[in-house]
Design a protein around this motif. Sequence first.
Motif, PDB file in Angstrom:
ATOM      1  N   LEU A  59       0.852  -1.185   0.000  1.00 29.10           N
ATOM      2  CA  LEU A  59       0.000   0.000   0.000  1.00 29.10           C
ATOM      3  C   LEU A  59       0.891   1.239   0.000  1.00 29.10           C
ATOM      4  O   LEU A  59       1.687   1.426   0.917  1.00 29.10           O
ATOM      5  N   SER A 113       4.437   3.916   2.940  1.00 22.31           N
ATOM      6  CA  SER A 113       3.901   2.635   2.468  1.00 22.31           C
ATOM      7  C   SER A 113       3.901   1.591   3.579  1.00 22.31           C
ATOM      8  O   SER A 113       4.523   1.774   4.633  1.00 22.31           O
ATOM      9  N   SER A 168      -2.028   0.789  -4.767  1.00 20.69           N
ATOM     10  CA  SER A 168      -1.500  -0.430  -4.156  1.00 20.69           C
ATOM     11  C   SER A 168      -0.988  -1.379  -5.219  1.00 20.69           C
ATOM     12  O   SER A 168      -1.568  -1.484  -6.302  1.00 20.69           O
TER      13      SER A 168
END
Length: 408
Positions: A276, A286, A301
């Motif tokens: 992500l 992330s 993502s």
Amino acid sequence: MVPEGWKATEIDSLAILKSGGTPSKRNSAYWGGSHPWVSAKDLKTHFISNSIDTLTDAGFLAAKIAPQGAVLVLVRGMTLLKDFPVGIATRDIAFNQDIKALIAKPGVDSLFLLYLLASNKNGIRQLVNTAGHGTGRLDTEQLKAYPVNIPAVNEQTKIAQILSIWDKAIETTEKLIENSKAQKKALMQKLLTGKRRIPGFRKKWREVSIKDMGKVVSGGTPDTSNPDYWDGEILWTTPTDITALKTNYISDTKRKITQKGLKESSAILLPVGALLVCTRATIGYSAIAQKRITTNQGFKSLIPDQEFDSDFIYYLTQHFKHEFVRYACGSTFLELSKKDFEKRTFFVPEKQEQLRISGVLNCAANEIYKLSASLDLLRTQKKALMQQLLTGKRRVKIKNPKAAKSVA
């Protein structure tokens, strides 16, 4: 209720307050020497010996000086709206007009006074006001009149010694974390650029776009006005969930959606191992999904193909975060489009070397996480000790209580 053997008093009875000042900024002969000149930005720790701005010998002679052992408190600044920073001078230092120096009177232990003020920061902050000047200001007369309870000096000293043990452990752990982070950063610089290869691997790295690493998926938000979509069991991530993480992985979220919310929105359920990446506002942050998860539209993502390791790609995105920011645009807040996200390229080795590299970096990261957990525990323990020791709820053993001097 005043503990047995303690005395109810006020700050003014414990210390003499001294104001600070600023030597002329126009006189270059005053600035840039070896003497510390402490301002609000230097009150980050309890023990003060250095500062960002410094004075020459001439500047130090022209400044307001706090002697070694003086307790420094911030009385003006925006920091007071959220905190009450205090510190103790471990050497003679100069200090500015936003700070007051409290010089302990006879019968008062300076270090105890530091901890006493720190333990009362919530109450003292209630005296801060912003009326008429737009910044936090602590009235000196109200600070002087602030009520406290204090034991005899030998008990003060014993309490201060106990709390200083925790402070020293906290300081040591903070330095270990700082050093570990520096070592990890150096490892990332070498391993993620191929400057340092894992023994046994010689195959040339290849340049690959994010699009070619797997499937890129955008997020979505169910209608927030529809209660049928919310408070379910499906994890739904926002950038705030990611920036709050202390590890590489995410396994829980503040908000969750229902199956109906998932079905009737553009949110997509991602598999375990998906990467992500925040592409709006907090760009480049992330995390790797440890559970099946969805995101809002502030993410792009990546569901990696089998030839790519999620952990390795995670470290790539962190090390080259500036590349994502570079291509972001927007007037209200920066955002990276899916097209521009997918076009970003990185040089990557074969899968087995990826795994070895991420393994080395995970070990370095785990060491930092362990140290951070130890630091949190030490801070929690110290907070509990301060609450008990500085209120007299927990008493310390004094070797020679008859030798106690009266409290000022």
